[in-house]
Enzyme design. Structure first.
Site, short mmCIF file in Angstrom:
data_model
loop_
_atom_site.label_atom_id
_atom_site.label_comp_id
_atom_site.label_asym_id
_atom_site.label_seq_id
_atom_site.Cartn_x
_atom_site.Cartn_y
_atom_site.Cartn_z
N GLU A 104 0.78 -1.29 -0.11
CA GLU A 104 -0.11 -0.02 0.08
C GLU A 104 0.87 1.22 0.01
O GLU A 104 0.34 2.46 -0.58
CB GLU A 104 -0.92 -0.12 1.32
CG GLU A 104 -2.33 -0.66 1.00
CD GLU A 104 -3.37 -0.51 1.81
OE1 GLU A 104 -4.23 -1.36 2.17
OE2 GLU A 104 -3.32 0.56 2.99
N HIS A 109 8.82 -26.51 0.33
CA HIS A 109 8.02 -27.69 -0.50
C HIS A 109 6.82 -27.14 -1.21
O HIS A 109 5.89 -27.99 -1.69
CB HIS A 109 7.53 -28.73 0.60
CG HIS A 109 8.58 -29.26 1.36
ND1 HIS A 109 9.41 -30.51 1.15
CD2 HIS A 109 9.00 -28.66 2.70
CE1 HIS A 109 10.22 -30.43 1.86
NE2 HIS A 109 10.24 -29.48 3.04
N LYS A 116 -12.98 2.25 -1.70
CA LYS A 116 -14.09 2.23 -0.85
C LYS A 116 -15.30 3.19 -1.19
O LYS A 116 -16.55 2.69 -0.84
CB LYS A 116 -13.15 3.13 0.47
CG LYS A 116 -12.49 2.00 1.34
CD LYS A 116 -11.68 2.88 2.48
CE LYS A 116 -10.96 1.91 3.30
NZ LYS A 116 -10.25 2.39 4.58
#
Ligand code: PA5
Length: 458
Positions: A295, A324, A438
């Site tokens: 951000e 792995h 938003k």
């Protein structure tokens, strides 16, 4: 508690170790000194003007004492704390819980938790999770801590409305003993409600944004609820601030880390930054760090308003688990990554590997070692395999996972990212992309005053 400084080892990026094609010379790194000096001056100026608040947080010791006292008082009779918050309003607290108390904390019996309550972070609004939480948590034994800097984020505030209604219905006037609000001192819907209902509340300083707020009540209050020593946390952050006070790249490890990463991204075609702790307890710290990088540094415009579309892509991995899963790619895939290990020197527990079989077999080599030894060898072997394949590797050494080292790590990464913002020439402290998402959501949800955003989408 081991109170020692974290270590920073950058041998694994030097051309002497990984070759000229992918390695750096010391001169190349030091050539950034004048840009770093200029960036430092600008940051110091902004700090003096009060524009960047995270610099001051390690010194708010009196506030930490108050938070600790309040937390001790309020957790009486409480068995569960539920934090409502997302992004920077959640990741720091979660990183603290998992690092200091281990990710098994909520599974521990009360005695092992030393009488402190469970601590849950709701974060997402997945209705399945939220409805399970509501089924699980008896309101009379639950404390809800709602955290939102803006006081308006849809995810957090929708959860808040659900919990507020539930608390009110079940507890009536007792509600105010079960609800704590952490938000902007002046603005936002949450502040208004906290005032109107006389809720217990804490302030997030106006000049501290979400992802830089772990050392405000955002991280400190939930941590104090479960008995984390928040004063020592600030002491660790102060130690790192002191260590990185000057811009000199020979002593300032945060700036040095910033320069190395910036250089790899912008000049060497390696925009993928992997943070790989060898400790389950530090995985949430890597999540916190990923948000801090993403951000802060992912920006369309520089400070002059020119389009730059900059920013590295942070990745988190866990040793040994991801050996792995992702390691094959890191060792033999494209040369586009810089890998940082977080290596813990003194583990807080260990287990000897026994040899329960009388005859020798192909597992005998494991016996008479401890899991800690195996863990250490695996990390060493992985680092070696990367370096011999010319992959840049950095190692941050953590003497022990505790409040003092955590405080250092938070401040180290915040300072690194602040300097990287200077090198990229961008504002590392805003998040216009997130804000755009938003307001579009507000529009879609029918919030008054946001109708124009729906039209824009159409
Ligand atoms: O770092 C940030 O600024 C964001 O991640 C915010 O923390 C996040 O969007 C939540 O915002 P708020 O605390 O206003 O609810």
């Amino acid at each position: 508690m081991i109170k020692r400084g974290i270590t920073y080892d950058y041998h694994g990026v030097l051309s002497d170790f990984i070759g000229k094609e992918h390695g750096l010379s010391r001169d190349e790194i030091i050539s950034y000194q004048s840009r770093v000096n200029a960036g430092h001056q600008r940051l110091v100026g902004e700090r003096k003007r009060g524009g960047i608040g995270f610099f001051e947080l390690p010194y708010r010791e009196a506030e930490a004492r108050e938070i600790k006292e309040k937390a001790q008082e309020i957790r009486q009779g409480i068995e569960n704390c539920l934090v409502l918050g997302i992004g920077g309003s959640s990741l720091g607290g979660k990183a603290l819980r998992d690092a200091i108390k281990t990710p098994l904390y909520n599974l521990m019996p009360r005695k092992m938790r030393e009488g402190t309550p469970h601590l849950f972070f709701a974060e997402n609004i997945d209705p399945e999770t939220i409805s399970r939480l509501l089924e699980m948590l008896p309101m009379e034994k639950t404390l809800v801590v709602v955290i939102s800097k803006s006081g308006g984020t849809a995810e957090t505030m929708s959860q808040f409305l659900i919990l507020y209604e539930r608390l009110k219905r079940e507890l009536g006037r007792e509600l105010s003993r079960h609800l704590v609000a952490i938000t902007d001192p002046e603005k936002g819907a949450l502040r208004e409600i906290a005032r109107a209902d006389s809720l217990i509340s804490f302030d997030i300083p106006g000049n501290v944004g979400g992802r830089f707020s772990v050392l405000t009540p955002v991280g400190l209050f939930p941590a104090a609820l479960i008995g984390i020593d928040i004063e020592t946390l600030l002491e660790g952050a102060r130690a790192m601030a002191g260590r990185c006070d000057l811009p000199d790249l020979k002593s300032n490890i945060a700036y040095l880390n910033g320069v190395i990463h910036y250089h790899y991204d912008m000049k060497r075609g390696k925009p993928l930054f992997v943070l790989m702790p060898y400790a389950d307890s530090l995985l949430s710290l890597a999540d916190w760090c990923r948000q801090l990088y993403a951000e802060s540094l992912g920006k369309r415009f520089d400070r002059e308003g020119r389009e730059v579309f900059c920013g590295p892509t942070p990745i988190r991995a866990l040793g040994t688990t991801d050996q792995h899963s992702q390691l094959q790619l890191y060792i033999e895939g494209p040369f586009d990554k810089v890998i940082t290990f977080l290596r813990v020197e003194a583990l807080r527990g260990d287990a000897e590997i026994p040899n329960p079989f009388s005859s020798d077999n192909s597992l005998s080599y494991l016996a008479n070692h401890s899991l800690g030894q195996l863990f250490g060898f695996e990390q060493r072997a992985t680092a070696h395999a990367l370096v011999e394949n010319h992959r840049p590797v950095l190692t941050v050494g953590v003497p022990e996972i505790n409040e003092y080292t955590l405080g250092q790590l938070f401040y180290f990464y915040e300072l690194q990212v602040a300097m990287m913002g200077e090198l990229y020439g961008i504002d590392a402290f805003n998040q216009p992309g997130v804000e755009r998402g938003k307001v579009l959501t507000y529009g879609l949800m029918g919030r008054k005053g946001y109708e124009k955003y729906v039209k824009e989408m159409e």
